[in-house]
Motif scaffolding. Structure first.
Motif, PDB file in Angstrom:
ATOM      1  N   PRO A  53      38.511-124.666 -74.255  1.00 17.14           N
ATOM      2  CA  PRO A  53      39.808-124.160 -74.316  1.00 17.14           C
ATOM      3  C   PRO A  53      40.849-124.315 -73.450  1.00 17.14           C
ATOM      4  CG  PRO A  53      38.194-122.531 -73.471  1.00 17.14           C
ATOM      5  CD  PRO A  53      37.405-123.923 -74.083  1.00 17.14           C
ATOM      6  N   LEU A  54      41.976-124.312 -73.708  1.00 15.58           N
ATOM      7  CA  LEU A  54      43.075-124.247 -72.689  1.00 15.58           C
ATOM      8  C   LEU A  54      42.974-123.297 -71.670  1.00 15.58           C
ATOM      9  CD1 LEU A  54      45.947-125.281 -75.111  1.00 15.58           C
ATOM     10  CD2 LEU A  54      44.950-126.763 -73.288  1.00 15.58           C
ATOM     11  N   HIS A  55      43.321-123.654 -70.247  1.00 16.09           N
ATOM     12  CA  HIS A  55      43.622-122.743 -69.356  1.00 16.09           C
ATOM     13  C   HIS A  55      44.812-122.747 -69.022  1.00 16.09           C
ATOM     14  CE1 HIS A  55      39.104-121.514 -68.816  1.00 16.09           C
ATOM     15  NE2 HIS A  55      39.034-122.642 -69.405  1.00 16.09           N
ATOM     16  N   PHE A  56      45.663-121.732 -69.038  1.00 15.49           N
ATOM     17  CA  PHE A  56      47.226-121.687 -68.636  1.00 15.49           C
ATOM     18  C   PHE A  56      47.384-121.181 -67.486  1.00 15.49           C
ATOM     19  CE2 PHE A  56      49.588-122.927 -72.358  1.00 15.49           C
ATOM     20  CZ  PHE A  56      48.507-122.754 -73.393  1.00 15.49           C
ATOM     21  N   GLY A  57      48.460-121.813 -66.656  1.00 15.35           N
ATOM     22  CA  GLY A  57      48.896-121.100 -65.429  1.00 15.35           C
ATOM     23  C   GLY A  57      50.120-120.039 -65.775  1.00 15.35           C
ATOM     24  N   ASN A  58      50.587-119.187 -65.041  1.00 17.78           N
ATOM     25  CA  ASN A  58      51.324-118.062 -65.193  1.00 17.78           C
ATOM     26  C   ASN A  58      52.760-118.560 -65.436  1.00 17.78           C
ATOM     27  OD1 ASN A  58      49.424-116.264 -65.314  1.00 17.78           O
ATOM     28  ND2 ASN A  58      49.248-115.959 -63.142  1.00 17.78           N
ATOM     29  N   GLN A  98      48.594-113.255 -74.730  1.00 25.76           N
ATOM     30  CA  GLN A  98      49.614-113.443 -73.904  1.00 25.76           C
ATOM     31  C   GLN A  98      50.367-112.203 -73.547  1.00 25.76           C
ATOM     32  OE1 GLN A  98      53.213-115.795 -74.474  1.00 25.76           O
ATOM     33  NE2 GLN A  98      53.066-116.446 -72.323  1.00 25.76           N
ATOM     34  N   PHE A  99      50.233-111.619 -72.306  1.00 22.54           N
ATOM     35  CA  PHE A  99      50.895-110.525 -71.801  1.00 22.54           C
ATOM     36  C   PHE A  99      52.179-110.962 -71.114  1.00 22.54           C
ATOM     37  CE2 PHE A  99      47.834-107.499 -72.899  1.00 22.54           C
ATOM     38  CZ  PHE A  99      46.698-107.994 -72.672  1.00 22.54           C
ATOM     39  N   PRO A 100      53.064-110.150 -70.960  1.00 22.73           N
ATOM     40  CA  PRO A 100      54.385-110.349 -70.314  1.00 22.73           C
ATOM     41  C   PRO A 100      54.327-110.989 -68.850  1.00 22.73           C
ATOM     42  CG  PRO A 100      54.645-108.253 -71.513  1.00 22.73           C
ATOM     43  CD  PRO A 100      53.224-108.565 -71.577  1.00 22.73           C
ATOM     44  N   GLY A 101      54.765-111.994 -68.530  1.00 21.22           N
ATOM     45  CA  GLY A 101      54.746-112.770 -67.197  1.00 21.22           C
ATOM     46  C   GLY A 101      53.525-113.452 -67.038  1.00 21.22           C
ATOM     47  N   LYS A 102      52.837-113.613 -67.891  1.00 19.82           N
ATOM     48  CA  LYS A 102      51.542-114.238 -67.922  1.00 19.82           C
ATOM     49  C   LYS A 102      51.482-115.475 -68.711  1.00 19.82           C
ATOM     50  CE  LYS A 102      49.800-111.415 -64.865  1.00 19.82           C
ATOM     51  NZ  LYS A 102      49.579-111.567 -63.378  1.00 19.82           N
ATOM     52  N   GLY A 103      50.646-116.284 -68.342  1.00 14.90           N
ATOM     53  CA  GLY A 103      50.233-117.483 -69.314  1.00 14.90           C
ATOM     54  C   GLY A 103      49.153-116.764 -70.625  1.00 14.90           C
ATOM     55  N   GLN A 106      44.206-100.725 -79.421  1.00 16.07           N
ATOM     56  CA  GLN A 106      44.495 -99.592 -78.174  1.00 16.07           C
ATOM     57  C   GLN A 106      45.730-100.152 -77.552  1.00 16.07           C
ATOM     58  OE1 GLN A 106      42.399 -97.227 -76.975  1.00 16.07           O
ATOM     59  NE2 GLN A 106      41.238 -97.582 -78.964  1.00 16.07           N
ATOM     60  N   PRO A 107      46.492 -99.407 -76.703  1.00 16.57           N
ATOM     61  CA  PRO A 107      47.770 -99.663 -76.324  1.00 16.57           C
ATOM     62  C   PRO A 107      47.676-100.847 -75.347  1.00 16.57           C
ATOM     63  CG  PRO A 107      47.433 -97.203 -76.386  1.00 16.57           C
ATOM     64  CD  PRO A 107      46.300 -97.875 -76.865  1.00 16.57           C
ATOM     65  N   GLY A 108      46.533-100.961 -74.798  1.00 17.61           N
ATOM     66  CA  GLY A 108      46.281-102.206 -73.728  1.00 17.61           C
ATOM     67  C   GLY A 108      46.229-103.660 -74.611  1.00 17.61           C
ATOM     68  N   ASP A 109      46.229-103.525 -75.842  1.00 16.36           N
ATOM     69  CA  ASP A 109      46.179-104.523 -76.521  1.00 16.36           C
ATOM     70  C   ASP A 109      47.434-105.385 -76.980  1.00 16.36           C
ATOM     71  OD1 ASP A 109      43.491-103.426 -78.686  1.00 16.36           O
ATOM     72  OD2 ASP A 109      43.237-104.542 -76.896  1.00 16.36           O
ATOM     73  N   SER A 110      48.485-104.167 -76.534  1.00 15.92           N
ATOM     74  CA  SER A 110      49.687-104.680 -76.868  1.00 15.92           C
ATOM     75  C   SER A 110      50.140-105.915 -76.194  1.00 15.92           C
ATOM     76  CB  SER A 110      51.044-103.677 -76.508  1.00 15.92           C
ATOM     77  OG  SER A 110      50.661-102.613 -77.206  1.00 15.92           O
ATOM     78  N   ALA A 111      50.746-107.068 -76.941  1.00 10.59           N
ATOM     79  CA  ALA A 111      50.631-108.375 -76.373  1.00 10.59           C
ATOM     80  C   ALA A 111      51.398-109.218 -77.400  1.00 10.59           C
ATOM     81  CB  ALA A 111      49.526-108.833 -75.746  1.00 10.59           C
ATOM     82  N   THR A 112      51.407-110.638 -77.140  1.00  8.10           N
ATOM     83  CA  THR A 112      51.925-111.583 -78.124  1.00  8.10           C
ATOM     84  C   THR A 112      50.520-112.375 -78.196  1.00  8.10           C
ATOM     85  OG1 THR A 112      54.095-111.542 -77.358  1.00  8.10           O
ATOM     86  CG2 THR A 112      53.245-113.595 -78.734  1.00  8.10           C
ATOM     87  N   TYR A 113      50.259-112.448 -79.570  1.00 11.86           N
ATOM     88  CA  TYR A 113      48.950-113.297 -80.075  1.00 11.86           C
ATOM     89  C   TYR A 113      49.291-114.507 -80.663  1.00 11.86           C
ATOM     90  CZ  TYR A 113      46.381-109.042 -78.985  1.00 11.86           C
ATOM     91  OH  TYR A 113      45.908-108.072 -78.200  1.00 11.86           O
ATOM     92  N   GLY A 136      50.634-121.640 -83.570  1.00  9.18           N
ATOM     93  CA  GLY A 136      51.395-120.828 -84.382  1.00  9.18           C
ATOM     94  C   GLY A 136      52.585-120.085 -83.639  1.00  9.18           C
ATOM     95  N   THR A 137      53.321-119.760 -84.273  1.00  7.49           N
ATOM     96  CA  THR A 137      54.445-119.107 -83.855  1.00  7.49           C
ATOM     97  C   THR A 137      54.585-117.790 -83.097  1.00  7.49           C
ATOM     98  OG1 THR A 137      55.090-118.081 -85.969  1.00  7.49           O
ATOM     99  CG2 THR A 137      56.304-120.257 -85.321  1.00  7.49           C
ATOM    100  N   GLY A 138      53.344-117.120 -83.036  1.00  5.39           N
ATOM    101  CA  GLY A 138      53.096-115.891 -82.387  1.00  5.39           C
ATOM    102  C   GLY A 138      53.478-114.624 -83.010  1.00  5.39           C
ATOM    103  N   THR A 139      52.743-113.845 -82.725  1.00 10.26           N
ATOM    104  CA  THR A 139      52.825-112.165 -83.339  1.00 10.26           C
ATOM    105  C   THR A 139      52.875-111.213 -82.230  1.00 10.26           C
ATOM    106  OG1 THR A 139      51.741-112.882 -85.240  1.00 10.26           O
ATOM    107  CG2 THR A 139      51.845-110.321 -84.463  1.00 10.26           C
ATOM    108  N   ARG A 140      54.137-110.624 -82.118  1.00  8.86           N
ATOM    109  CA  ARG A 140      54.198-109.619 -80.843  1.00  8.86           C
ATOM    110  C   ARG A 140      53.580-108.263 -81.510  1.00  8.86           C
ATOM    111  NH1 ARG A 140      59.667-110.425 -77.547  1.00  8.86           N
ATOM    112  NH2 ARG A 140      60.166-112.708 -78.288  1.00  8.86           N
ATOM    113  N   LEU A 141      52.306-107.582 -81.048  1.00 11.63           N
ATOM    114  CA  LEU A 141      51.706-106.577 -81.504  1.00 11.63           C
ATOM    115  C   LEU A 141      51.850-105.509 -80.393  1.00 11.63           C
ATOM    116  CD1 LEU A 141      49.604-104.996 -82.911  1.00 11.63           C
ATOM    117  CD2 LEU A 141      47.764-106.032 -81.305  1.00 11.63           C
TER     118      LEU A 141
END
Lengths: 112, 113
Positions: A100-105, B38-43, B81-88, B104-109
Protein backbone atom coordinates in the motif's frame (compact mmCIF):
# COMPACT_ATOMS: atom_id res chain seq x y z
CA UNK A 1 7.49 8.44 14.61
CA UNK A 2 6.05 9.93 11.45
CA UNK A 3 6.43 7.46 8.60
CA UNK A 4 6.24 9.94 5.71
CA UNK A 5 6.91 13.53 6.63
CA UNK A 6 6.80 16.52 4.35
CA UNK A 7 7.63 20.15 4.91
CA UNK A 8 6.33 22.74 4.94
CA UNK A 9 2.69 22.03 5.77
CA UNK A 10 1.58 25.36 4.32
CA UNK A 11 3.20 27.43 1.61
CA UNK A 12 1.85 30.79 0.49
CA UNK A 13 3.72 32.55 -2.27
CA UNK A 14 3.31 34.90 -5.17
CA UNK A 15 3.16 34.10 -8.85
CA UNK A 16 6.54 33.79 -10.47
CA UNK A 17 8.37 32.65 -7.35
CA UNK A 18 10.29 29.38 -6.99
CA UNK A 19 9.56 27.06 -4.07
CA UNK A 20 10.52 23.61 -2.80
CA UNK A 21 8.73 20.93 -0.81
CA UNK A 22 10.72 18.29 1.03
CA UNK A 23 9.71 14.71 1.80
CA UNK A 24 11.32 12.00 3.88
CA UNK A 25 10.19 8.47 4.67
CA UNK A 26 11.53 6.22 7.41
CA UNK A 27 9.76 3.05 6.27
CA UNK A 28 12.64 1.67 4.22
CA UNK A 29 10.50 1.75 1.08
CA UNK A 30 12.07 1.69 -2.36
CA UNK A 31 9.49 3.80 -4.18
CA UNK A 32 8.40 7.37 -3.54
CA UNK A 33 5.77 9.50 -5.23
CA UNK A 34 4.40 12.98 -5.58
CA UNK A 35 0.64 13.37 -5.93
CA UNK A 36 -1.36 16.53 -6.53
CA UNK A 37 -4.82 16.93 -5.02
CA UNK A 38 -6.89 19.73 -6.46
CA UNK A 39 -9.81 21.60 -4.94
CA UNK A 40 -12.20 18.85 -6.05
CA UNK A 41 -10.12 16.31 -4.15
CA UNK A 42 -8.92 14.56 -7.31
CA UNK A 43 -5.64 12.71 -6.64
CA UNK A 44 -3.31 12.74 -9.59
CA UNK A 45 0.14 11.20 -9.74
CA UNK A 46 2.93 13.49 -10.84
CA UNK A 47 6.16 11.57 -10.36
CA UNK A 48 7.49 8.32 -8.98
CA UNK A 49 11.03 7.32 -8.09
CA UNK A 50 12.28 3.81 -7.44
CA UNK A 51 15.65 3.59 -5.74
CA UNK A 52 16.44 7.16 -6.79
CA UNK A 53 15.50 6.53 -10.43
CA UNK A 54 12.58 8.28 -12.10
CA UNK A 55 10.03 5.70 -13.23
CA UNK A 56 6.85 7.72 -13.64
CA UNK A 57 6.69 11.20 -15.08
CA UNK A 58 3.14 12.17 -15.89
CA UNK A 59 2.24 15.09 -18.09
CA UNK A 60 3.58 17.67 -15.70
CA UNK A 61 4.99 21.06 -16.77
CA UNK A 62 8.75 21.08 -16.72
CA UNK A 63 8.56 23.85 -14.12
CA UNK A 64 8.17 20.94 -11.71
CA UNK A 65 11.41 19.10 -11.01
CA UNK A 66 11.66 16.25 -8.54
CA UNK A 67 14.95 15.29 -6.97
CA UNK A 68 15.77 12.15 -5.02
CA UNK A 69 19.13 12.40 -3.24
CA UNK A 70 18.61 8.95 -1.72
CA UNK A 71 15.77 6.46 -1.54
CA UNK A 72 14.45 7.95 1.71
CA UNK A 73 14.04 11.46 0.30
CA UNK A 74 12.10 12.93 -2.58
CA UNK A 75 11.91 16.68 -2.97
CA UNK A 76 9.83 18.73 -5.36
CA UNK A 77 11.02 22.04 -6.75
CA UNK A 78 8.61 24.30 -8.59
CA UNK A 79 9.80 27.19 -10.74
CA UNK A 80 7.82 30.22 -11.86
CA UNK A 81 4.74 29.38 -9.81
CA UNK A 82 1.34 29.96 -11.40
CA UNK A 83 -2.12 30.40 -9.90
CA UNK A 84 -3.11 26.97 -11.22
CA UNK A 85 -0.39 25.34 -9.13
CA UNK A 86 -2.43 26.01 -6.00
CA UNK A 87 -3.29 22.59 -4.57
CA UNK A 88 -2.33 20.14 -1.87
CA UNK A 89 0.77 18.16 -2.74
CA UNK A 90 1.19 14.74 -1.17
CA UNK A 91 4.33 12.70 -0.89
CA UNK A 92 3.90 8.94 -0.60
CA UNK A 93 6.02 5.82 -0.45
CA UNK A 94 5.56 2.09 -0.98
CA UNK A 95 7.43 -1.13 -1.50
CA UNK A 96 7.25 -3.00 -4.77
CA UNK A 97 4.25 -5.10 -5.74
CA UNK A 98 0.92 -4.73 -3.97
CA UNK A 99 2.34 -2.82 -1.06
CA UNK A 100 0.00 0.00 0.00
CA UNK A 101 0.88 3.63 -0.40
CA UNK A 102 1.78 5.54 2.74
CA UNK A 103 1.01 9.22 2.40
CA UNK A 104 2.37 12.22 4.18
CA UNK A 105 -0.05 14.83 5.51
CA UNK A 106 0.34 17.10 2.53
CA UNK A 107 1.62 20.57 1.74
CA UNK A 108 -1.04 23.12 0.95
CA UNK A 109 0.38 25.45 -1.67
CA UNK A 110 -1.39 28.72 -2.31
CA UNK A 111 -0.19 30.93 -5.13
CA UNK A 112 -1.46 34.51 -5.09
CA UNK B 1 -8.64 2.45 -20.13
CA UNK B 2 -6.56 3.75 -17.23
CA UNK B 3 -9.52 5.30 -15.45
CA UNK B 4 -11.28 4.13 -12.34
CA UNK B 5 -14.82 5.47 -12.14
CA UNK B 6 -16.18 6.05 -8.65
CA UNK B 7 -19.70 6.84 -7.48
CA UNK B 8 -21.43 8.51 -5.80
CA UNK B 9 -19.55 11.79 -5.51
CA UNK B 10 -21.11 12.40 -2.11
CA UNK B 11 -23.14 10.34 0.32
CA UNK B 12 -25.13 11.14 3.44
CA UNK B 13 -26.03 8.27 5.73
CA UNK B 14 -27.74 8.07 9.10
CA UNK B 15 -25.79 6.69 12.02
CA UNK B 16 -26.09 2.93 12.04
CA UNK B 17 -26.86 2.74 8.33
CA UNK B 18 -24.91 1.10 5.52
CA UNK B 19 -22.67 3.21 3.29
CA UNK B 20 -21.96 1.83 -0.18
CA UNK B 21 -19.43 3.25 -2.61
CA UNK B 22 -18.89 1.77 -6.05
CA UNK B 23 -15.97 1.68 -8.45
CA UNK B 24 -15.52 0.35 -11.97
CA UNK B 25 -12.40 -0.17 -14.06
CA UNK B 26 -11.51 -1.11 -17.62
CA UNK B 27 -7.91 -2.29 -17.53
CA UNK B 28 -7.82 -6.05 -16.95
CA UNK B 29 -4.15 -5.78 -15.97
CA UNK B 30 -5.17 -4.27 -12.63
CA UNK B 31 -4.71 -6.85 -9.91
CA UNK B 32 -4.74 -4.95 -6.64
CA UNK B 33 -7.63 -2.81 -5.45
CA UNK B 34 -7.20 -0.77 -2.26
CA UNK B 35 -9.54 1.69 -0.61
CA UNK B 36 -8.19 4.78 1.08
CA UNK B 37 -9.81 6.98 3.73
CA UNK B 38 -8.91 10.64 4.00
CA UNK B 39 -9.81 12.99 6.85
CA UNK B 40 -9.55 16.77 6.44
CA UNK B 41 -5.99 18.01 6.70
CA UNK B 42 -4.54 14.50 6.48
CA UNK B 43 -3.16 12.29 3.78
CA UNK B 44 -5.15 9.30 2.51
CA UNK B 45 -4.63 6.15 4.58
CA UNK B 46 -5.16 2.56 3.53
CA UNK B 47 -8.45 1.19 4.79
CA UNK B 48 -8.77 -2.22 3.16
CA UNK B 49 -7.58 -3.88 -0.03
CA UNK B 50 -8.47 -6.88 -2.19
CA UNK B 51 -6.94 -8.95 -4.95
CA UNK B 52 -9.14 -10.35 -7.73
CA UNK B 53 -8.76 -13.97 -6.66
CA UNK B 54 -11.39 -13.43 -3.94
CA UNK B 55 -14.88 -11.99 -4.24
CA UNK B 56 -15.14 -10.46 -0.80
CA UNK B 57 -12.91 -9.26 2.01
CA UNK B 58 -14.11 -8.12 5.39
CA UNK B 59 -12.28 -6.21 8.10
CA UNK B 60 -14.47 -5.17 10.99
CA UNK B 61 -17.28 -3.00 9.69
CA UNK B 62 -15.63 -2.57 6.28
CA UNK B 63 -16.19 -5.00 3.41
CA UNK B 64 -14.98 -4.98 -0.17
CA UNK B 65 -17.09 -6.83 -2.70
CA UNK B 66 -15.35 -7.65 -5.97
CA UNK B 67 -16.94 -8.70 -9.27
CA UNK B 68 -14.17 -9.64 -11.68
CA UNK B 69 -16.40 -10.33 -14.67
CA UNK B 70 -18.14 -6.97 -14.34
CA UNK B 71 -14.87 -5.21 -13.49
CA UNK B 72 -16.49 -3.59 -10.49
CA UNK B 73 -15.75 -3.41 -6.80
CA UNK B 74 -17.46 -1.71 -3.92
CA UNK B 75 -16.89 -0.67 -0.32
CA UNK B 76 -19.58 -1.36 2.25
CA UNK B 77 -19.43 0.32 5.64
CA UNK B 78 -21.78 -1.40 8.05
CA UNK B 79 -23.18 0.37 11.11
CA UNK B 80 -21.81 3.68 9.84
CA UNK B 81 -20.62 6.07 12.55
CA UNK B 82 -20.06 9.85 12.57
CA UNK B 83 -16.34 9.11 12.89
CA UNK B 84 -16.49 7.46 9.48
CA UNK B 85 -17.23 10.85 7.90
CA UNK B 86 -14.35 11.32 5.48
CA UNK B 87 -13.48 11.16 1.79
CA UNK B 88 -13.04 7.65 0.40
CA UNK B 89 -10.98 6.77 -2.65
CA UNK B 90 -10.88 3.52 -4.51
CA UNK B 91 -7.72 2.73 -6.44
CA UNK B 92 -6.32 0.14 -8.80
CA UNK B 93 -2.83 -1.07 -9.50
CA UNK B 94 -1.15 -3.40 -11.93
CA UNK B 95 1.54 -5.04 -9.79
CA UNK B 96 3.50 -6.01 -12.90
CA UNK B 97 3.60 -2.40 -14.05
CA UNK B 98 5.36 0.74 -12.90
CA UNK B 99 3.74 1.05 -9.44
CA UNK B 100 1.24 3.52 -10.88
CA UNK B 101 -1.85 3.61 -8.71
CA UNK B 102 -4.94 4.93 -10.47
CA UNK B 103 -7.35 6.63 -8.07
CA UNK B 104 -11.08 7.10 -8.34
CA UNK B 105 -12.49 10.59 -8.01
CA UNK B 106 -13.43 10.23 -4.36
CA UNK B 107 -16.65 10.04 -2.36
CA UNK B 108 -17.36 12.46 0.47
CA UNK B 109 -19.24 10.53 3.13
CA UNK B 110 -21.12 12.26 5.91
CA UNK B 111 -22.66 10.18 8.65
CA UNK B 112 -25.32 12.00 10.61
CA UNK B 113 -25.48 11.49 14.35
Amino acid sequence: DTAVSQTPKYLVTQMGNDKSIKCEQNLGHDTMYWYKQDSKKFLKIMFSYNNKELIINETVPNRFSPKSPDKAHLNLHINSLELGDSAVYFCASSQAGDSPLHFGNGTRLTVT
Amino acid sequence: QQQVKQSPQSLIVQKGGISIINCAYENTAFDYFPWYQQFPGKGPALLIAIRPDVSEKKEGRFTISFNKSAKQFSLHIMDSQPGDSATYFCAALSTSGTYKYIFGTGTRLKVLA
